[in-house]
Design an enzyme around this catalytic site. Structure first.
Site, PDB file in Angstrom:
ATOM      1  CE  LYS A  65      -4.168  -1.963   2.050  1.00  0.00           C
ATOM      2  NZ  LYS A  65      -5.264  -1.771   2.992  1.00  0.00           N
ATOM      3  CG  ASP A 103      -8.035   0.607   3.047  1.00  0.00           C
ATOM      4  OD1 ASP A 103      -8.879  -0.228   2.671  1.00  0.00           O
ATOM      5  OD2 ASP A 103      -6.814   0.378   3.065  1.00  0.00           O
ATOM      6  N   GLY A 131      -1.230  -1.219  15.500  1.00  0.00           N
ATOM      7  CA  GLY A 131      -0.584  -1.422  14.206  1.00  0.00           C
ATOM      8  C   GLY A 131      -0.261  -0.089  13.555  1.00  0.00           C
ATOM      9  N   GLY A 134      -0.002   0.446   6.332  1.00  0.00           N
ATOM     10  CA  GLY A 134      -0.770   1.270   5.385  1.00  0.00           C
ATOM     11  C   GLY A 134      -2.215   1.467   5.785  1.00  0.00           C
ATOM     12  CE1 TYR A 212     -11.979 -10.899   3.909  1.00  0.00           C
ATOM     13  CE2 TYR A 212     -10.570  -9.017   4.375  1.00  0.00           C
ATOM     14  CZ  TYR A 212     -10.877 -10.119   3.610  1.00  0.00           C
ATOM     15  OH  TYR A 212     -10.066 -10.456   2.559  1.00  0.00           O
ATOM     16  N   GLY A 233     -14.557  -6.125  10.153  1.00  0.00           N
ATOM     17  CA  GLY A 233     -14.171  -5.333   8.991  1.00  0.00           C
ATOM     18  C   GLY A 233     -15.005  -5.512   7.740  1.00  0.00           C
TER      19      GLY A 233
END
Length: 250
Positions: A65, A103, A131, A134, A212, A233
């Protein structure tokens, strides 16, 4: 033929391929296909573009990303330009490649919808963001725009981020929204979870996982067991996929 695809590594499973293939069938979109392009190294990106002339749109996933940015001709100033990470590329007929970040849209809209359903105003919350890849960059930009104050949590203490072992009861009392942007807990490593002190969670906490698959990660499961509200997600993925489709076809 209009060809779309996903670049990343490894691509053991892909929400995007299933989603768009079903979309093409369901909505009767002709001459379109969605493929997976495993790129262990981003240096193979120009060759992929050169060897696939009917490519009009790409999604970008871990670990590319941020690495893909230098290979693009421009960044959408409203999303990727601000965030510094790209998850959607539009390839124009003249060959120019423009980077976007859907996103951001997917996360922001899904978070707003969730908080509305819980009758919680975003400005009343502070967030811990787990975290710093990206995906985190898109999340932080959305939190800024929603005026949600946040702290970054990463494996090592840095000038920008706290280490996991530095999370105290006082921090958890103040930062009620906990967002996992890391791939920890993603299939097939379903028994893993970010190393936060789950025993300190209460029904005042809200856990949002960008993962997800599985639908309920260990992170969310442990939050639920301590009374926290949880959100996975998938809604974000649907929203960002539709935004990508809009970008490719504008």
């Amino acid at each position: 033929m209009h060809r779309y695809g996903l670049i990343g590594y490894p691509l053991t499973h892909s929400f995007s391929q299933k989603y768009f293939t079903e979309k093409f069938e369901k909505e009767g979109i002709p001459d379109s296909r969605y493929e997976l392009f495993e790129l262990p190294d981003i240096s193979a990106f120009p060759n992929l573009i050169a060897s696939t002339p009917d490519l009009v749109g790409l999604n970008v996933t871990i670990p590319h990303k941020q690495a893909v940015v230098p290979f693009l001709d421009e960044l959408d100033p409203a999303s990727a330009g601000r965030i510094g990470a790209v998850n959607t590329i539009r390839i124009l007929p003249d060959g120019r490649k423009i980077g976007y970040n859907t996103d951001y849209y997917g996360f922001r809209l899904s978070l707003e919808d969730w908080l509305r359903s819980l009758e919680i105003g975003p400005q009343t919350l502070h967030a811990l963001v787990l975290g710093n890849g990206g995906a985190a960059k898109a999340v932080l930009t959305a939190l800024d725009d929603l005026q949600i104050r946040y702290r970054l949590i990463s494996r090592r203490q840095t000038a920008e981020a706290l280490a996991y072992e530095s999370i105290t009861p006082e921090i958890l009392d103040e930062y009620r929204l906990i967002i996992n942007t890391s791939p920890v807990g993603m299939y097939p490593n379903v028994d893993d979870s970010p190393a936060i002190p789950y025993g300190m969670l209460t029904k005042r906490h809200l856990l949002y996982d960008l993962v997800y698959n599985p639908v309920e990660t260990r992170f969310l499961q442990q939050g639920r067991e301590h009374g926290a509200a949880t959100h996975n997600g998938l809604p974000m993925l649907h929203l960002q996929a539709e935004k990508a489709w809009e970008i490719w076809n504008q």
